[in-house]
Design a protein around this motif. Structure first.
Motif, PDB file in Angstrom:
ATOM      1  N   SER A 129       1.245  -1.318   0.152  1.00 41.58           N
ATOM      2  CA  SER A 129       0.169  -0.118   0.014  1.00 41.58           C
ATOM      3  C   SER A 129       1.129   1.326   0.250  1.00 41.58           C
ATOM      4  O   SER A 129       0.767   2.330  -0.287  1.00 41.58           O
ATOM      5  N   GLY A 130       2.043   0.993   0.247  1.00 43.43           N
ATOM      6  CA  GLY A 130       2.966   2.321   0.193  1.00 43.43           C
ATOM      7  C   GLY A 130       4.345   1.435   0.839  1.00 43.43           C
ATOM      8  O   GLY A 130       4.801   0.397   1.635  1.00 43.43           O
ATOM      9  N   LYS A 131       5.423   2.363   1.272  1.00 43.87           N
ATOM     10  CA  LYS A 131       6.518   1.834   1.866  1.00 43.87           C
ATOM     11  C   LYS A 131       6.400   1.828   3.223  1.00 43.87           C
ATOM     12  O   LYS A 131       5.842   2.086   4.245  1.00 43.87           O
ATOM     13  N   CYS A 132       6.798   0.152   3.514  1.00 33.70           N
ATOM     14  CA  CYS A 132       6.846  -0.634   4.761  1.00 33.70           C
ATOM     15  C   CYS A 132       5.348  -0.895   4.649  1.00 33.70           C
ATOM     16  O   CYS A 132       4.905  -1.036   6.232  1.00 33.70           O
ATOM     17  N   GLY A 133       4.087  -0.333   4.046  1.00 33.94           N
ATOM     18  CA  GLY A 133       2.752  -0.980   4.200  1.00 33.94           C
ATOM     19  C   GLY A 133       2.025  -1.931   4.528  1.00 33.94           C
ATOM     20  O   GLY A 133       3.389  -2.770   4.137  1.00 33.94           O
ATOM     21  N   THR A 134       0.972  -2.614   4.102  1.00 34.24           N
ATOM     22  CA  THR A 134       0.606  -3.235   4.338  1.00 34.24           C
ATOM     23  C   THR A 134       0.868  -4.927   2.801  1.00 34.24           C
ATOM     24  O   THR A 134       0.945  -3.728   1.832  1.00 34.24           O
ATOM     25  N   LEU A 135       1.240  -5.648   2.603  1.00 35.82           N
ATOM     26  CA  LEU A 135       1.444  -6.373   2.259  1.00 35.82           C
ATOM     27  C   LEU A 135       0.982  -7.144   1.170  1.00 35.82           C
ATOM     28  O   LEU A 135      -0.041  -7.199   1.953  1.00 35.82           O
ATOM     29  N   TYR A 136       0.848  -7.281  -0.108  1.00 35.58           N
ATOM     30  CA  TYR A 136       0.350  -9.106  -0.507  1.00 35.58           C
ATOM     31  C   TYR A 136       1.297 -10.281  -1.518  1.00 35.58           C
ATOM     32  O   TYR A 136       1.781  -8.820  -2.203  1.00 35.58           O
ATOM     33  N   ILE A 137       0.216 -11.019  -1.579  1.00 33.44           N
ATOM     34  CA  ILE A 137       1.602 -11.679  -2.458  1.00 33.44           C
ATOM     35  C   ILE A 137       0.966 -12.644  -3.059  1.00 33.44           C
ATOM     36  O   ILE A 137       0.365 -13.517  -2.271  1.00 33.44           O
ATOM     37  N   GLY A 138       1.321 -12.581  -4.537  1.00 32.79           N
ATOM     38  CA  GLY A 138       0.268 -13.473  -5.065  1.00 32.79           C
ATOM     39  C   GLY A 138       1.463 -13.761  -6.420  1.00 32.79           C
ATOM     40  O   GLY A 138       2.207 -13.854  -6.732  1.00 32.79           O
ATOM     41  N   VAL A 139       0.541 -14.712  -6.768  1.00 33.65           N
ATOM     42  CA  VAL A 139       1.659 -16.036  -8.257  1.00 33.65           C
ATOM     43  C   VAL A 139       0.370 -15.748  -9.559  1.00 33.65           C
ATOM     44  O   VAL A 139      -0.622 -15.376  -9.369  1.00 33.65           O
ATOM     45  N   THR A 140       0.923 -15.222 -10.874  1.00 30.81           N
ATOM     46  CA  THR A 140       0.573 -14.930 -11.623  1.00 30.81           C
ATOM     47  C   THR A 140       1.473 -15.854 -13.200  1.00 30.81           C
ATOM     48  O   THR A 140       2.302 -15.636 -13.034  1.00 30.81           O
ATOM     49  N   SER A 141       1.174 -16.054 -13.720  1.00 25.94           N
ATOM     50  CA  SER A 141       1.252 -16.305 -15.165  1.00 25.94           C
ATOM     51  C   SER A 141       1.788 -15.266 -16.035  1.00 25.94           C
ATOM     52  O   SER A 141       2.474 -15.404 -17.044  1.00 25.94           O
ATOM     53  N   ASP A 142       0.753 -14.499 -15.252  1.00 22.59           N
ATOM     54  CA  ASP A 142       0.993 -13.167 -16.641  1.00 22.59           C
ATOM     55  C   ASP A 142       0.330 -11.484 -15.696  1.00 22.59           C
ATOM     56  O   ASP A 142      -0.464 -11.174 -15.196  1.00 22.59           O
ATOM     57  N   LEU A 143       1.883 -11.196 -15.087  1.00 18.70           N
ATOM     58  CA  LEU A 143       2.539 -10.037 -14.229  1.00 18.70           C
ATOM     59  C   LEU A 143       1.078  -8.567 -14.238  1.00 18.70           C
ATOM     60  O   LEU A 143       0.590  -8.216 -14.258  1.00 18.70           O
ATOM     61  N   VAL A 144       1.703  -8.457 -16.096  1.00 19.42           N
ATOM     62  CA  VAL A 144       0.870  -7.128 -16.701  1.00 19.42           C
ATOM     63  C   VAL A 144      -0.211  -7.173 -16.286  1.00 19.42           C
ATOM     64  O   VAL A 144      -1.428  -6.345 -16.031  1.00 19.42           O
ATOM     65  N   LYS A 145      -1.397  -8.050 -16.963  1.00 20.11           N
ATOM     66  CA  LYS A 145      -2.858  -8.543 -16.572  1.00 20.11           C
ATOM     67  C   LYS A 145      -2.835  -8.444 -15.522  1.00 20.11           C
ATOM     68  O   LYS A 145      -4.134  -7.507 -14.955  1.00 20.11           O
ATOM     69  N   ARG A 146      -2.621  -9.335 -14.502  1.00 24.06           N
ATOM     70  CA  ARG A 146      -2.956  -9.419 -13.544  1.00 24.06           C
ATOM     71  C   ARG A 146      -2.594  -8.121 -12.033  1.00 24.06           C
ATOM     72  O   ARG A 146      -3.413  -7.363 -11.618  1.00 24.06           O
ATOM     73  N   LEU A 147      -1.668  -7.097 -13.145  1.00 22.44           N
ATOM     74  CA  LEU A 147      -1.029  -5.618 -12.196  1.00 22.44           C
ATOM     75  C   LEU A 147      -3.235  -4.678 -12.743  1.00 22.44           C
ATOM     76  O   LEU A 147      -3.070  -3.947 -11.911  1.00 22.44           O
ATOM     77  N   HIS A 148      -2.693  -4.908 -13.983  1.00 25.34           N
ATOM     78  CA  HIS A 148      -3.906  -4.158 -14.584  1.00 25.34           C
ATOM     79  C   HIS A 148      -5.271  -4.646 -13.921  1.00 25.34           C
ATOM     80  O   HIS A 148      -5.677  -3.493 -13.294  1.00 25.34           O
ATOM     81  N   GLN A 149      -5.852  -5.922 -13.255  1.00 26.98           N
ATOM     82  CA  GLN A 149      -6.286  -5.980 -12.726  1.00 26.98           C
ATOM     83  C   GLN A 149      -6.739  -5.823 -10.635  1.00 26.98           C
ATOM     84  O   GLN A 149      -7.651  -5.087 -10.667  1.00 26.98           O
ATOM     85  N   HIS A 150      -5.551  -6.066 -10.946  1.00 25.69           N
ATOM     86  CA  HIS A 150      -5.339  -5.242  -9.485  1.00 25.69           C
ATOM     87  C   HIS A 150      -5.397  -3.779  -9.010  1.00 25.69           C
ATOM     88  O   HIS A 150      -5.975  -2.703  -8.082  1.00 25.69           O
ATOM     89  N   ARG A 151      -4.869  -2.670  -9.951  1.00 30.65           N
ATOM     90  CA  ARG A 151      -5.099  -1.450 -10.125  1.00 30.65           C
ATOM     91  C   ARG A 151      -5.970  -1.238 -10.144  1.00 30.65           C
ATOM     92  O   ARG A 151      -6.389  -0.070  -9.900  1.00 30.65           O
ATOM     93  N   THR A 152      -7.010  -1.616 -11.150  1.00 34.54           N
ATOM     94  CA  THR A 152      -7.961  -1.334 -11.175  1.00 34.54           C
ATOM     95  C   THR A 152      -9.530  -2.007 -10.195  1.00 34.54           C
ATOM     96  O   THR A 152     -10.830  -1.227 -10.937  1.00 34.54           O
ATOM     97  N   ASN A 153      -9.018  -1.913  -9.447  1.00 35.32           N
ATOM     98  CA  ASN A 153      -9.568  -3.162  -8.239  1.00 35.32           C
ATOM     99  C   ASN A 153     -10.637  -3.829  -8.901  1.00 35.32           C
ATOM    100  O   ASN A 153     -12.219  -3.897  -8.884  1.00 35.32           O
ATOM    101  N   ALA A 154     -10.461  -4.866 -10.565  1.00 34.07           N
ATOM    102  CA  ALA A 154     -11.610  -5.164 -11.458  1.00 34.07           C
ATOM    103  C   ALA A 154     -12.235  -6.641 -10.492  1.00 34.07           C
ATOM    104  O   ALA A 154     -13.010  -7.294 -10.626  1.00 34.07           O
ATOM    105  N   LEU A 155     -10.654  -7.094  -8.919  1.00 34.84           N
ATOM    106  CA  LEU A 155     -10.899  -8.067  -8.655  1.00 34.84           C
ATOM    107  C   LEU A 155     -11.665  -7.750  -7.113  1.00 34.84           C
ATOM    108  O   LEU A 155     -10.647  -6.913  -7.117  1.00 34.84           O
ATOM    109  N   PRO A 156     -12.592  -8.155  -6.756  1.00 35.32           N
ATOM    110  CA  PRO A 156     -13.366  -7.296  -5.615  1.00 35.32           C
ATOM    111  C   PRO A 156     -11.714  -8.620  -4.886  1.00 35.32           C
ATOM    112  O   PRO A 156     -11.339  -9.419  -4.706  1.00 35.32           O
ATOM    113  N   GLY A 157     -11.886  -7.941  -3.417  1.00 30.46           N
ATOM    114  CA  GLY A 157     -10.721  -8.559  -2.462  1.00 30.46           C
ATOM    115  C   GLY A 157     -10.007  -7.719  -1.540  1.00 30.46           C
ATOM    116  O   GLY A 157      -9.797  -6.581  -1.411  1.00 30.46           O
TER     117      GLY A 157
END
Length: 111
Positions: free
Chosen positions: A14-42
């Motif tokens: 969420s920012g420097k030393c902030g809340t962390l999230y670890i994930g795995v994907t086969s397409d980082l750019v696509k997954r980042l787009h989903q995270h950054r646009t809040n396309a997936l609730p969670g």
């Protein structure tokens, strides 16, 4: 297999030393787009965890999934140190992948 297939483990913050999230994907750019646009609730949408601060490419999804599971068991200090070793300024690495900066959510103040 589709052309952007590249197994990857990544860490968002969420920012420097902030809340962390670890994930795995086969397409980082696509997954980042989903995270950054809040396309997936969670979690990442709920806590505004959108800055890519660390990632690691793997040869196979099996390897990436094993690494993700290991990292998720690590304590917070180990995770912070992992980021700081390669990204001491906590730069949003997504900018280098063509993404625009994400607005940081400011704390609410009473009026």
């Amino acid at each position: 297999m589709h052309e952007n297939f590249q197994p990857c483990v990544y860490m968002l913050a969420s920012g420097k030393c902030g809340t962390l999230y670890i994930g795995v994907t086969s397409d980082l750019v696509k997954r980042l787009h989903q995270h950054r646009t809040n396309a997936l609730p969670g979690f990442t949408a709920r806590y505004s965890v959108h800055h890519l601060v660390w990632y690691e490419l793997h040869a196979t999804m099996e390897q990436a999934i094993l690494r993700e599971k290991r990292l998720k068991r690590w304590n917070r200090d180990w995770k912070l140190n992992l980021v700081e070793r390669s990204n001491p300024e906590w730069v949003d690495l997504a900018l280098g992948l063509g993404f625009e900066p994400v607005a940081t959510r400011l704390p609410m103040t009473g009026s």
